[in-house]
Write a protein that holds these residues in place. Structure first.
Motif, PDB file in Angstrom:
ATOM      1  N   LEU A  62      28.394  11.216  -1.046  1.00  0.00           N
ATOM      2  CA  LEU A  62      28.426  10.036  -1.844  1.00  0.00           C
ATOM      3  C   LEU A  62      30.236   9.448  -2.233  1.00  0.00           C
ATOM      4  CD1 LEU A  62      25.400   9.529  -3.521  1.00  0.00           C
ATOM      5  CD2 LEU A  62      26.308   8.573  -1.512  1.00  0.00           C
ATOM      6  N   GLU A  63      30.661  10.898  -1.981  1.00  0.00           N
ATOM      7  CA  GLU A  63      32.521  10.865  -2.454  1.00  0.00           C
ATOM      8  C   GLU A  63      33.017   9.931  -1.331  1.00  0.00           C
ATOM      9  OE1 GLU A  63      34.195  14.405  -2.287  1.00  0.00           O
ATOM     10  OE2 GLU A  63      33.257  15.424  -4.333  1.00  0.00           O
ATOM     11  N   ARG A  64      32.634   9.725  -0.050  1.00  0.00           N
ATOM     12  CA  ARG A  64      33.431   8.969   0.842  1.00  0.00           C
ATOM     13  C   ARG A  64      32.654   6.980  -0.153  1.00  0.00           C
ATOM     14  NH1 ARG A  64      31.103   8.649   7.060  1.00  0.00           N
ATOM     15  NH2 ARG A  64      32.585   6.819   7.061  1.00  0.00           N
ATOM     16  N   PRO A  65      34.342   6.045  -0.452  1.00  0.00           N
ATOM     17  CA  PRO A  65      33.795   4.914  -1.014  1.00  0.00           C
ATOM     18  C   PRO A  65      33.389   3.516  -0.364  1.00  0.00           C
ATOM     19  CG  PRO A  65      36.059   4.913   0.323  1.00  0.00           C
ATOM     20  CD  PRO A  65      35.087   6.760   0.139  1.00  0.00           C
ATOM     21  N   ILE A  66      32.468   4.374   1.449  1.00  0.00           N
ATOM     22  CA  ILE A  66      32.241   3.422   1.984  1.00  0.00           C
ATOM     23  C   ILE A  66      30.114   3.519   2.139  1.00  0.00           C
ATOM     24  CG2 ILE A  66      33.831   2.315   3.342  1.00  0.00           C
ATOM     25  CD1 ILE A  66      32.815   4.367   5.067  1.00  0.00           C
ATOM     26  N   VAL A  67      29.688   4.562   1.555  1.00  0.00           N
ATOM     27  CA  VAL A  67      28.660   5.597   1.649  1.00  0.00           C
ATOM     28  C   VAL A  67      28.101   4.402  -0.165  1.00  0.00           C
ATOM     29  CG1 VAL A  67      27.583   7.679   1.919  1.00  0.00           C
ATOM     30  CG2 VAL A  67      28.930   6.611   3.520  1.00  0.00           C
ATOM     31  N   THR A  68      26.933   4.109   0.139  1.00  0.00           N
ATOM     32  CA  THR A  68      25.740   4.144  -1.012  1.00  0.00           C
ATOM     33  C   THR A  68      24.206   4.835  -0.818  1.00  0.00           C
ATOM     34  OG1 THR A  68      25.532   3.150  -3.588  1.00  0.00           O
ATOM     35  CG2 THR A  68      25.730   2.032  -1.253  1.00  0.00           C
ATOM     36  N   THR A  69      24.030   4.421  -2.230  1.00  0.00           N
ATOM     37  CA  THR A  69      21.656   4.446  -2.056  1.00  0.00           C
ATOM     38  C   THR A  69      21.151   3.229  -1.703  1.00  0.00           C
ATOM     39  OG1 THR A  69      21.702   5.695  -3.414  1.00  0.00           O
ATOM     40  CG2 THR A  69      21.877   7.147  -1.544  1.00  0.00           C
ATOM     41  N   ALA A  70      20.652   3.141  -1.818  1.00  0.00           N
ATOM     42  CA  ALA A  70      19.916   1.783  -1.724  1.00  0.00           C
ATOM     43  C   ALA A  70      19.110   2.583  -3.512  1.00  0.00           C
ATOM     44  CB  ALA A  70      18.443   1.391  -1.238  1.00  0.00           C
ATOM     45  N   PRO A  71      18.876   1.074  -4.193  1.00  0.00           N
ATOM     46  CA  PRO A  71      18.365   2.093  -5.730  1.00  0.00           C
ATOM     47  C   PRO A  71      16.547   2.403  -5.681  1.00  0.00           C
ATOM     48  CG  PRO A  71      18.605  -0.133  -5.801  1.00  0.00           C
ATOM     49  CD  PRO A  71      19.280   0.261  -4.448  1.00  0.00           C
ATOM     50  N   PRO A  72      16.369   3.226  -5.929  1.00  0.00           N
ATOM     51  CA  PRO A  72      14.949   3.919  -6.051  1.00  0.00           C
ATOM     52  C   PRO A  72      13.918   3.204  -6.279  1.00  0.00           C
ATOM     53  CG  PRO A  72      15.906   5.478  -7.794  1.00  0.00           C
ATOM     54  CD  PRO A  72      16.916   4.131  -7.639  1.00  0.00           C
ATOM     55  N   VAL A  73      13.051   3.286  -6.186  1.00  0.00           N
ATOM     56  CA  VAL A  73      11.332   2.374  -6.701  1.00  0.00           C
ATOM     57  C   VAL A  73      10.783   3.488  -6.139  1.00  0.00           C
ATOM     58  CG1 VAL A  73      12.263   0.203  -5.976  1.00  0.00           C
ATOM     59  CG2 VAL A  73      10.742   1.388  -3.589  1.00  0.00           C
ATOM     60  N   VAL A  74       9.329   2.893  -6.963  1.00  0.00           N
ATOM     61  CA  VAL A  74       8.648   3.473  -7.904  1.00  0.00           C
ATOM     62  C   VAL A  74       7.248   3.823  -6.156  1.00  0.00           C
ATOM     63  CG1 VAL A  74       6.425   5.137  -8.567  1.00  0.00           C
ATOM     64  CG2 VAL A  74       8.112   3.822  -9.859  1.00  0.00           C
ATOM     65  N   GLY A  75       7.108   4.436  -5.101  1.00  0.00           N
ATOM     66  CA  GLY A  75       6.386   4.264  -3.802  1.00  0.00           C
ATOM     67  C   GLY A  75       5.131   5.945  -4.173  1.00  0.00           C
ATOM     68  N   THR A  76       4.444   5.263  -3.240  1.00  0.00           N
ATOM     69  CA  THR A  76       3.096   6.097  -2.892  1.00  0.00           C
ATOM     70  C   THR A  76       3.636   7.642  -1.995  1.00  0.00           C
ATOM     71  OG1 THR A  76       1.679   4.548  -4.039  1.00  0.00           O
ATOM     72  CG2 THR A  76       0.797   6.836  -2.898  1.00  0.00           C
ATOM     73  N   LYS A  77       3.444   8.777  -2.096  1.00  0.00           N
ATOM     74  CA  LYS A  77       3.578  10.007  -0.961  1.00  0.00           C
ATOM     75  C   LYS A  77       2.274   9.930   0.031  1.00  0.00           C
ATOM     76  CE  LYS A  77       4.507  13.769  -2.542  1.00  0.00           C
ATOM     77  NZ  LYS A  77       4.372  15.178  -3.457  1.00  0.00           N
ATOM     78  N   ALA A  78       2.454  10.083   0.997  1.00  0.00           N
ATOM     79  CA  ALA A  78       1.641   9.687   1.959  1.00  0.00           C
ATOM     80  C   ALA A  78       0.589  11.429   2.223  1.00  0.00           C
ATOM     81  CB  ALA A  78       2.799  10.134   3.019  1.00  0.00           C
ATOM     82  N   THR A  79       0.958  12.328   1.658  1.00  0.00           N
ATOM     83  CA  THR A  79       0.440  13.376   1.949  1.00  0.00           C
ATOM     84  C   THR A  79      -1.077  12.979   0.520  1.00  0.00           C
ATOM     85  OG1 THR A  79       2.292  14.518   0.411  1.00  0.00           O
ATOM     86  CG2 THR A  79       2.069  15.230   2.936  1.00  0.00           C
ATOM     87  N   ASP A  80      -0.122  13.058  -0.838  1.00  0.00           N
ATOM     88  CA  ASP A  80      -1.292  13.187  -1.387  1.00  0.00           C
ATOM     89  C   ASP A  80      -1.817  12.368  -2.751  1.00  0.00           C
ATOM     90  OD1 ASP A  80       0.887  13.549  -3.789  1.00  0.00           O
ATOM     91  OD2 ASP A  80       0.536  15.459  -3.853  1.00  0.00           O
ATOM     92  N   ARG A  81      -0.965  11.061  -2.032  1.00  0.00           N
ATOM     93  CA  ARG A  81      -0.703   9.491  -3.180  1.00  0.00           C
ATOM     94  C   ARG A  81      -0.417  10.039  -3.883  1.00  0.00           C
ATOM     95  NH1 ARG A  81      -0.860   7.652   1.019  1.00  0.00           N
ATOM     96  NH2 ARG A  81      -1.079   5.748   0.267  1.00  0.00           N
ATOM     97  N   TRP A 135       0.760  -1.271   0.343  1.00  0.00           N
ATOM     98  CA  TRP A 135      -0.550   0.061   0.049  1.00  0.00           C
ATOM     99  C   TRP A 135       0.826   1.149  -0.111  1.00  0.00           C
ATOM    100  CZ3 TRP A 135      -4.713   0.951  -1.263  1.00  0.00           C
ATOM    101  CH2 TRP A 135      -5.635   2.090  -0.478  1.00  0.00           C
ATOM    102  N   HIS A 136       2.195   1.523   0.669  1.00  0.00           N
ATOM    103  CA  HIS A 136       2.721   2.180   0.927  1.00  0.00           C
ATOM    104  C   HIS A 136       3.644   2.224  -0.275  1.00  0.00           C
ATOM    105  CE1 HIS A 136       4.345   5.270   2.740  1.00  0.00           C
ATOM    106  NE2 HIS A 136       5.304   5.390   2.665  1.00  0.00           N
ATOM    107  N   GLY A 137       3.916   1.316  -1.336  1.00  0.00           N
ATOM    108  CA  GLY A 137       3.973   1.344  -2.393  1.00  0.00           C
ATOM    109  C   GLY A 137       5.894   1.229  -2.881  1.00  0.00           C
ATOM    110  N   VAL A 138       6.244   0.970  -1.648  1.00  0.00           N
ATOM    111  CA  VAL A 138       8.203   0.013  -2.128  1.00  0.00           C
ATOM    112  C   VAL A 138       7.696  -0.989  -1.668  1.00  0.00           C
ATOM    113  CG1 VAL A 138       8.046   2.383  -0.468  1.00  0.00           C
ATOM    114  CG2 VAL A 138       6.950  -0.025   0.882  1.00  0.00           C
ATOM    115  N   TYR A 139       7.396  -1.487  -2.023  1.00  0.00           N
ATOM    116  CA  TYR A 139       7.568  -3.694  -3.080  1.00  0.00           C
ATOM    117  C   TYR A 139       7.021  -3.875  -3.689  1.00  0.00           C
ATOM    118  CZ  TYR A 139       8.521  -8.077  -0.670  1.00  0.00           C
ATOM    119  OH  TYR A 139       9.940  -9.355  -1.007  1.00  0.00           O
ATOM    120  N   PRO A 140       7.563  -4.383  -4.661  1.00  0.00           N
ATOM    121  CA  PRO A 140       7.164  -4.588  -5.999  1.00  0.00           C
ATOM    122  C   PRO A 140       5.787  -5.846  -5.554  1.00  0.00           C
ATOM    123  CG  PRO A 140       9.292  -4.494  -6.265  1.00  0.00           C
ATOM    124  CD  PRO A 140       8.587  -4.734  -5.277  1.00  0.00           C
ATOM    125  N   SER A 141       4.224  -5.503  -6.254  1.00  0.00           N
ATOM    126  CA  SER A 141       3.038  -6.794  -5.700  1.00  0.00           C
ATOM    127  C   SER A 141       3.218  -7.423  -5.822  1.00  0.00           C
ATOM    128  CB  SER A 141       2.154  -5.611  -6.475  1.00  0.00           C
ATOM    129  OG  SER A 141       2.324  -5.593  -7.887  1.00  0.00           O
TER     130      SER A 141
END
Length: 249
Positions: A200-219, A35-41
């Motif tokens: 992100l210039e720190r070699p030990i820091v990275t980000t999780a790949p983005p997914v399409v989610g649903t905003k809590a404010t306006d959906r 429902w929150h849009g953060v896990y492929p259905s």
């Protein structure tokens, strides 16, 4: 997950009851993420049935380390973290999960809920609550990596600026462990991008790949880094590189 957290999720309209076959118990937790849009259905439903009906767990979500530290920060996504810990530990039964909770995250999730779901150290990101001083060495216990989940805009900016005015920030500033940011950023502009790129210039820091989610404010739909499965994949890559000596500061 305690009654207070379930009630909070229901009040935020991010908890939807599941009405399926014999996998209702696991699927109900999965629907929170759907429902929150953060896990492929489709993948979520397949994973639920695999977990319930088969003793062999799918490789999806398997963590290669023995211990992990989750730092929970102040985004509304923090309300969903108890479910994701439940999901993670269901797949990774022998992994020790440690956690720290920022003051702002406590608006959305209780320490009691996290304590009840984790099997490692849990502390609030306050000087008087972080009684174990492992964080001075850049870790909690024997964690193989640190996942900031969710990583709020304030947290990302403070990390980028070298701030260390809380135990968790100090831990991440001095650590040699991989850090994966599950970014929950409302917008991207030139200032945010500038500091984010510095971090992100720190070699030990990275980000999780983005997914399409649903905003809590306006959906509306929006890309988000609130993606623990993706963070696990990144963590596995960085842990492997660390063991081989290819990742470090």
């Amino acid at each position: 997950m305690d009654a207070e957290v379930l009630g909070d999720l229901g009040n935020c309209c991010v908890l939807v009851a599941a009405h399926h076959d014999a996998d209702d118990v696991i699927a109900e937790f999965l629907w929170v993420g759907l429902w929150h849009g953060v896990y492929p259905s489709r993948l979520a439903c397949v994973q639920a049935r695999l977990d319930v009906t088969k003793p062999c767990i799918s490789p999806y979500g398997v963590y290669d380390g023995a211990e992990v530290h989750l730092h929970i920060t102040g985004s509304i996504g923090a309300a969903l973290v108890p479910w994701w810990i439940h999901w993670f530990r269901h797949i990774n039964r022998n992994v020790v999960v440690n956690a720290s909770i920022s003051r702002s995250a406590s608006r959305f999730v209780t320490k009691d809920a996290i304590v009840g779901l984790c099997n490692g150290q849990v502390w609030e990101d306050e000087w008087d609550d972080a009684k174990s001083e492992d964080w001075r060495q850049g870790r909690t216990g024997d964690s193989d990596c640190i996942v900031v989940f969710p990583a709020s805009l304030d947290t990302v900016m403070r990390l980028a600026q070298g701030r260390s005015d809380s135990p968790a920030l100090m831990m991440m500033q001095v650590t040699h462990l991989p850090i994966i940011l599950c970014e929950a950023l409302p917008v991207i502009n030139s200032v945010i991008e500038h500091w984010r790129n510095i971090l992100l210039e720190r070699p030990i820091v990275t980000t999780a790949p983005p997914v399409v989610g649903t905003k809590a404010t306006d959906r509306d739909s929006q890309e988000t880094g609130f993606n623990l499965p993706g963070a696990i994949e990144m963590a596995n890559e960085l842990i492997s590189a660390t063991r081989e000596g290819d990742c470090g500061e």
